[in-house]
Design a protein around this motif. Structure first.
Motif, PDB file in Angstrom:
ATOM      1  N   SER A   1       0.830  -1.213   0.000  1.00  0.00           N
ATOM      2  CA  SER A   1       0.000   0.000   0.000  1.00  0.00           C
ATOM      3  C   SER A   1       0.862   1.259   0.000  1.00  0.00           C
ATOM      4  O   SER A   1       0.667   2.190   0.788  1.00  0.00           O
ATOM      5  CB  SER A   1      -0.949   0.003   1.205  1.00  0.00           C
ATOM      6  N   LEU A   2       1.829   1.290  -0.903  1.00  0.00           N
ATOM      7  CA  LEU A   2       2.737   2.432  -1.036  1.00  0.00           C
ATOM      8  C   LEU A   2       1.945   3.714  -1.277  1.00  0.00           C
ATOM      9  O   LEU A   2       1.142   3.793  -2.205  1.00  0.00           O
ATOM     10  CB  LEU A   2       3.690   2.180  -2.208  1.00  0.00           C
ATOM     11  N   THR A   3       2.170   4.714  -0.428  1.00  0.00           N
ATOM     12  CA  THR A   3       1.439   5.975  -0.577  1.00  0.00           C
ATOM     13  C   THR A   3       2.307   7.139  -1.033  1.00  0.00           C
ATOM     14  O   THR A   3       1.809   8.063  -1.672  1.00  0.00           O
ATOM     15  CB  THR A   3       0.773   6.387   0.744  1.00  0.00           C
ATOM     16  N   SER A   4       3.589   7.134  -0.683  1.00  0.00           N
ATOM     17  CA  SER A   4       4.396   8.302  -0.980  1.00  0.00           C
ATOM     18  C   SER A   4       5.871   7.996  -0.780  1.00  0.00           C
ATOM     19  O   SER A   4       6.243   7.025  -0.105  1.00  0.00           O
ATOM     20  CB  SER A   4       3.998   9.464  -0.060  1.00  0.00           C
ATOM     21  N   PHE A   5       6.705   8.840  -1.375  1.00  0.00           N
ATOM     22  CA  PHE A   5       8.141   8.857  -1.131  1.00  0.00           C
ATOM     23  C   PHE A   5       8.505  10.204  -0.521  1.00  0.00           C
ATOM     24  O   PHE A   5       7.727  11.157  -0.574  1.00  0.00           O
ATOM     25  CB  PHE A   5       8.923   8.686  -2.434  1.00  0.00           C
ATOM     26  N   GLY A   6       9.697  10.309   0.026  1.00  0.00           N
ATOM     27  CA  GLY A   6      10.185  11.571   0.544  1.00  0.00           C
ATOM     28  C   GLY A   6      11.697  11.559   0.587  1.00  0.00           C
ATOM     29  O   GLY A   6      12.332  10.509   0.451  1.00  0.00           O
ATOM     30  N   VAL A   7      12.282  12.734   0.776  1.00  0.00           N
ATOM     31  CA  VAL A   7      13.742  12.888   0.775  1.00  0.00           C
ATOM     32  C   VAL A   7      14.155  13.669   2.014  1.00  0.00           C
ATOM     33  O   VAL A   7      13.552  14.696   2.348  1.00  0.00           O
ATOM     34  CB  VAL A   7      14.206  13.637  -0.490  1.00  0.00           C
ATOM     35  N   ASP A   8      15.186  13.182   2.707  1.00  0.00           N
ATOM     36  CA  ASP A   8      15.651  13.894   3.899  1.00  0.00           C
ATOM     37  C   ASP A   8      16.699  14.939   3.550  1.00  0.00           C
ATOM     38  O   ASP A   8      17.000  15.188   2.367  1.00  0.00           O
ATOM     39  CB  ASP A   8      16.135  12.902   4.962  1.00  0.00           C
ATOM     40  N   GLN A   9      17.306  15.539   4.577  1.00  0.00           N
ATOM     41  CA  GLN A   9      18.271  16.620   4.357  1.00  0.00           C
ATOM     42  C   GLN A   9      19.502  16.162   3.591  1.00  0.00           C
ATOM     43  O   GLN A   9      20.188  16.987   2.968  1.00  0.00           O
ATOM     44  CB  GLN A   9      18.695  17.218   5.706  1.00  0.00           C
ATOM     45  N   ASP A  10      19.821  14.888   3.639  1.00  0.00           N
ATOM     46  CA  ASP A  10      20.996  14.363   2.946  1.00  0.00           C
ATOM     47  C   ASP A  10      20.670  13.806   1.565  1.00  0.00           C
ATOM     48  O   ASP A  10      21.540  13.225   0.919  1.00  0.00           O
ATOM     49  CB  ASP A  10      21.643  13.259   3.789  1.00  0.00           C
ATOM     50  N   GLY A  11      19.435  13.961   1.129  1.00  0.00           N
ATOM     51  CA  GLY A  11      19.046  13.437  -0.176  1.00  0.00           C
ATOM     52  C   GLY A  11      18.712  11.961  -0.165  1.00  0.00           C
ATOM     53  O   GLY A  11      18.550  11.360  -1.224  1.00  0.00           O
TER      54      GLY A  11
END
Length: 418
Positions: free
Chosen positions: A391-401
């Motif tokens: 049930s993948l809803t989203s991706f995201g990126v932290d401060q280090d990429g």
């Protein structure tokens, strides 16, 4: 998602299991249909792409329009999932300048903070009393202003209408008493609400809105410049000229009779997730399809005003009426064979922990949970990374990429070197 992420509403074909997931999980939005209008299915999860020379802003050699080469050998990339937390229906994340935390949103209305490998058990903000959550509705998007002073949230209210709200940050927490409504958009149906918020390289706020819902875009919002539905908007969210937000003078439809000046791109069905490549500044849009084709659009930096075809086209395929003049084809599409249903857009990886993944764009599918990567210029050759996010809803990126992947069932994963 056919759910929020979803096709969510189709009114046409929807297996009970998928319908249950959708109702339980939320948002990716699309409407399920079981007719292959072109008869061009390409096999299970079949993928088609732009010609080998690549899409707009790319060349056959794999470099992008900014002349930056793909730096990783995608065939050698090995990754795995590392669970770092569990939330209630997580659907988005963002980072803030000068803050080491990662902020997640739960569809049910809470903002949660992740510091030093630990998820704070107490929300930093709770607006659950203001929203209607479930299906494709709820708290759907989050972004911080480039200077870190303001938090912006996209949510559907108890009537089902979309709001973009601003909160002033006090230390590491948003101040609930500072809430200010930036934008309200009436929604005719419960699905296809979009929800993505992101500040672009120009420090302006981009907002995704679906076509208003139901199935097939019955009000033809996607092709109408007189409505904000079925669009990506571009605004300055701070008050301007007595209005709650400003409109950039260089927006593509400023001054055009009958057109909303907030519009950046149009002809979209449900652009649930989009992102900017931090290196090239290009825009990547994953637009959830109706019932046959999922699409990914690649837009070179600053090239707004594009028509991505919906509802005349679904991907590159005729849906209703003739293809609009000047419509821009997706650089990649895939069909629903094998149970795929809803594209979840990710980001171009620019981190340092997985060198062979650098320069690749990651995306996934809500129903099947697979995660794939593709190098610009080689859209016909995506690589399944061998990881699965239910049930993948989203991706995201932290401060280090570094990349995160969120599951509507609760887990929050970091994508790490395998």
């Amino acid at each position: 998602m056919r759910a929020p992420y979803s096709r969510l509403s189709s009114g046409r074909r929807s297996a009970p299991a998928v319908a249950a997931l959708i109702a339980a999980l939320l948002l990716v939005a699309a409407a399920c249909s079981d007719d292959d209008r072109d008869g061009q299915g390409s096999g299970a999860g079949g993928t088609t792409s732009a010609p080998a020379t690549g899409g707009p802003g790319t060349t056959a050699g794999g470099s992008n329009g900014s002349g930056l080469p793909a730096t990783g050998d995608l065939a050698k990339a090995r990754v795995r999932l590392q669970q770092v937390g569990k939330l209630d229906s997580p659907v988005g994340m963002a980072v803030r300048r000068g803050d080491s935390g990662v902020y997640f949103i739960e569809q049910t209305g809470r903002v949660r903070a992740f510091y030093s490998g630990t998820m704070n058990p107490d929300p930093v903000l709770d607006i659950s009393g203001q929203i209607k959550a479930g299906g494709e509705q709820g708290l759907l998007g989050i972004a911080f202003s480039p200077d870190g002073k303001f938090l912006y949230l996209d949510y559907t209210d108890t009537n089902g209408d979309t709001h973009v709200a601003e909160f002033a940050m006090r230390g590491d927490r948003p101040d609930p008493s500072s809430q200010r409504n930036v934008l309200t958009v009436q929604q005719p149906y419960a699905n296809h609400n979009g929800g993505q918020l992101a500040f672009g390289p120009d420090k302006l706020l981009y907002i995704a809105l679906g076509d208003g819902g139901s199935a097939g875009d019955p009000h033809h919002n996607g092709q109408s410049l007189g409505t904000l539905l079925g669009k990506i908007l571009r605004i300055d969210p701070r008050p301007s000229g007595g209005r709650p937000y400003g409109i950039p003078k260089d927006n593509p439809f400023v001054g055009r009779a009958g057109a909303r000046p907030e519009i950046w791109d149009f002809g979209l069905r449900n652009p649930w997730r989009f992102s900017f490549d931090p290196a090239t500044k290009d825009l990547w849009i994953a637009d959830v399809g109706q019932g046959d084709w999922e699409e990914i659009d690649h837009e070179p930096t600053g090239r707004g005003g594009r028509n991505y075809g919906w509802n005349r086209l679904e991907g590159r395929h005729h849906f209703e009426g003739a293809a609009p003049a000047g419509a821009v084809d997706p650089v990649l599409e895939y069909n629903h064979d094998g149970g795929a249903c809803t594209v979840i857009g990710g980001s171009v990886y620019r981190g340092g922990a997985i060198p062979n993944l650098r320069g690749a764009y990651l995306y996934g599918d809500y129903c099947l949970g697979w995660v794939k990567a593709v190098q610009p210029g080689h859209f016909g050759d995506p690589r399944d990374l061998g990881i699965n996010v239910p049930s993948l809803t989203s991706f995201g990126v932290d401060q280090d990429g570094e990349l995160f992947a969120l599951s509507g069932t609760g887990p929050v994963y970091k994508i790490v070197k395998g």
